[in-house]
Motif scaffolding. Structure first.
Motif, PDB file in Angstrom:
ATOM      1  N   LEU A   1      59.465 -12.010 -70.143  1.00  0.00           N
ATOM      2  CA  LEU A   1      58.221 -12.607 -69.648  1.00  0.00           C
ATOM      3  C   LEU A   1      57.116 -11.561 -69.541  1.00  0.00           C
ATOM      4  CD1 LEU A   1      59.761 -14.883 -66.857  1.00  0.00           C
ATOM      5  CD2 LEU A   1      58.703 -15.653 -68.988  1.00  0.00           C
ATOM      6  N   GLU A   2      57.465 -10.367 -69.035  1.00  0.00           N
ATOM      7  CA  GLU A   2      56.459  -9.306 -68.896  1.00  0.00           C
ATOM      8  C   GLU A   2      55.905  -8.878 -70.253  1.00  0.00           C
ATOM      9  OE1 GLU A   2      57.696  -5.859 -66.838  1.00  0.00           O
ATOM     10  OE2 GLU A   2      57.828  -6.809 -64.879  1.00  0.00           O
ATOM     11  N   THR A   3      56.800  -8.677 -71.215  1.00  0.00           N
ATOM     12  CA  THR A   3      56.362  -8.137 -72.507  1.00  0.00           C
ATOM     13  C   THR A   3      55.562  -9.163 -73.295  1.00  0.00           C
ATOM     14  OG1 THR A   3      58.388  -6.812 -72.508  1.00  0.00           O
ATOM     15  CG2 THR A   3      57.134  -6.869 -74.545  1.00  0.00           C
ATOM     16  N   TYR A   4      56.014 -10.422 -73.307  1.00  0.00           N
ATOM     17  CA  TYR A   4      55.205 -11.470 -73.943  1.00  0.00           C
ATOM     18  C   TYR A   4      53.885 -11.652 -73.194  1.00  0.00           C
ATOM     19  CZ  TYR A   4      58.491 -13.309 -77.422  1.00  0.00           C
ATOM     20  OH  TYR A   4      59.297 -13.462 -78.530  1.00  0.00           O
ATOM     21  N   GLY A   5      53.944 -11.517 -71.863  1.00  0.00           N
ATOM     22  CA  GLY A   5      52.730 -11.695 -71.066  1.00  0.00           C
ATOM     23  C   GLY A   5      51.693 -10.630 -71.345  1.00  0.00           C
ATOM     24  N   VAL A   6      52.121  -9.349 -71.340  1.00  0.00           N
ATOM     25  CA  VAL A   6      51.159  -8.269 -71.551  1.00  0.00           C
ATOM     26  C   VAL A   6      50.619  -8.290 -72.976  1.00  0.00           C
ATOM     27  CG1 VAL A   6      52.741  -6.454 -72.337  1.00  0.00           C
ATOM     28  CG2 VAL A   6      50.748  -5.847 -70.956  1.00  0.00           C
ATOM     29  N   ALA A   7      51.370  -8.902 -73.908  1.00  0.00           N
ATOM     30  CA  ALA A   7      50.880  -9.011 -75.291  1.00  0.00           C
ATOM     31  C   ALA A   7      49.712  -9.991 -75.395  1.00  0.00           C
ATOM     32  CB  ALA A   7      52.009  -9.459 -76.215  1.00  0.00           C
ATOM     33  N   HIS A   8      49.554 -10.868 -74.370  1.00  0.00           N
ATOM     34  CA  HIS A   8      48.503 -11.892 -74.418  1.00  0.00           C
ATOM     35  C   HIS A   8      47.507 -11.785 -73.266  1.00  0.00           C
ATOM     36  CE1 HIS A   8      51.723 -13.642 -76.952  1.00  0.00           C
ATOM     37  NE2 HIS A   8      50.704 -14.168 -77.610  1.00  0.00           N
ATOM     38  N   THR A   9      47.494 -10.660 -72.578  1.00  0.00           N
ATOM     39  CA  THR A   9      46.481 -10.428 -71.556  1.00  0.00           C
ATOM     40  C   THR A   9      46.212  -8.929 -71.512  1.00  0.00           C
ATOM     41  OG1 THR A   9      45.836 -10.880 -69.251  1.00  0.00           O
ATOM     42  CG2 THR A   9      48.104 -10.131 -69.617  1.00  0.00           C
ATOM     43  N   SER A  10      45.346  -8.493 -70.613  1.00  0.00           N
ATOM     44  CA  SER A  10      45.043  -7.062 -70.526  1.00  0.00           C
ATOM     45  C   SER A  10      46.129  -6.347 -69.735  1.00  0.00           C
ATOM     46  CB  SER A  10      43.692  -6.853 -69.829  1.00  0.00           C
ATOM     47  OG  SER A  10      43.757  -7.254 -68.469  1.00  0.00           O
ATOM     48  N   ALA A  11      46.276  -5.060 -69.991  1.00  0.00           N
ATOM     49  CA  ALA A  11      47.256  -4.256 -69.264  1.00  0.00           C
ATOM     50  C   ALA A  11      46.906  -4.207 -67.778  1.00  0.00           C
ATOM     51  CB  ALA A  11      47.306  -2.847 -69.843  1.00  0.00           C
TER      52      ALA A  11
END
Length: 310
Positions: free
Chosen positions: A83-93
């Motif tokens: 969830l974290e890795t897919y999430g950070v791929a679609h939002t800002s760090a």
């Protein structure tokens, strides 16, 4: 350097490393599929942990509890990282690091061991964090939350459950942290291998920069951070450790802006301030409440076991 300062420095370094992991993961997923990044991160971590276990002068035998607990936690940890890795791929760090800090106020809500009820002020702090999420996810005006922000919210919920589960499964059970970490990384590697097989050729052809990011995520953000945290917590108070580790979202924002070229609007900057304030406030309330409850319980038990005069 005095022991106290060295311990504080190690905890701040762990928070810095964790804060930097969002930009590293975002950059790595721009070059490789998410599942390939996750498999590489877990596989490198597993090899490093295996080498540490083998390098011990006296090999401690694995217990069934360590294997069983490490396997269960490996599944929940893998879910968090997906969830974290897919999430950070679609939002800002920066957003990712701020939203995931909701774990600080969500964990006490899920950890009901001991039947302790939380004071009303804790829920005020949680509401402040919810308001902060609203500002972060709609920083450019009212609109539906971005996919990455929703995934990071889900990651915060699952991560809080994972932390509560760690406490529940390891309390009063002597377990070797390195064995638990090794079991989790092996389980994660096995889980992501089937999905990453199709991308192994992409992985082998990756640039030196991408491999540097993968190695950094594995060795520093996973293996080093966990073991350093365990070492430092044993040498300082839980309150001081949580305070220093709670600076993670601040580092995430600072690194996202300074190295990642990200920008915060006025509303998202306000959301960042409210998130940091809300999580710190909630953390302080929960820690004070827990300490007070433990003191009262110890006093009550002492009174019950102390014989009264004739």
């Amino acid at each position: 350097m005095p022991v106290a300062r060295r311990t504080d420095a190690v905890l701040l370094l762990v928070a810095l490393v964790w804060g930097s992991s969002y930009l590293a993961a975002k950059t790595a997923t721009a070059a490789l599929p998410v599942l390939a990044v996750l498999f590489a991160r877990y596989a490198i971590s597993a090899l490093a942990c295996g080498a540490l276990v083998a390098s011990r002068h006296r090999t401690r035998r694995w217990s069934r509890d360590e294997v069983r607990t490490g396997s269960v936690l490996g599944v929940t940890q893998a879910t968090v990282l997906v969830l974290e890795t897919y999430g950070v791929a679609h939002t800002s760090a920066a957003n990712a690091g701020l939203i995931i800090s909701l774990t600080i106020v969500l964990t006490p809500l899920m950890d009901r061991t001991g039947g302790r009820s939380l004071p009303p002020t804790f829920f005020l702090a949680a509401c402040l964090c919810v308001l902060a999420v609203g500002l972060l996810t709609s920083s450019t005006g009212l609109h539906a939350p971005r996919l990455g922000d929703v995934l990071m919210l889900a990651a915060a919920v699952v991560r809080a459950g994972h932390v509560a589960l760690v406490g529940r499964l390891t309390t009063d059970r002597p377990m070797d942290p390195l064995h638990l970490t090794t079991a989790q990384t092996v389980v994660g590697s096995a889980l992501f291998l089937p999905a990453a097989v199709a991308h192994l050729s992409d992985l082998t052809r990756s640039s030196a920069t991408t491999w540097t990011q993968l190695i950094y995520l594995a060795l520093f953000c996973s293996v080093f951070a966990f073991l350093a945290q365990t070492w430092a917590v044993q040498r300082t108070s839980a309150s001081r450790a949580s305070l220093l580790l709670g600076t993670e979202p601040i580092w995430a924002v600072a690194i996202g802006i300074s190295l990642g070229g990200e920008r915060l609007t006025v509303w998202s900057a306000l959301g960042a301030v409210l998130m940091i304030a809300g999580t710190h406030w909630g953390q302080t309330i929960e820690r004070t409440h827990r300490t007070t409850a433990q003191t009262v319980q110890e006093y009550t038990e002492c009174r019950m076991t102390t014989p009264t005069g004739a």
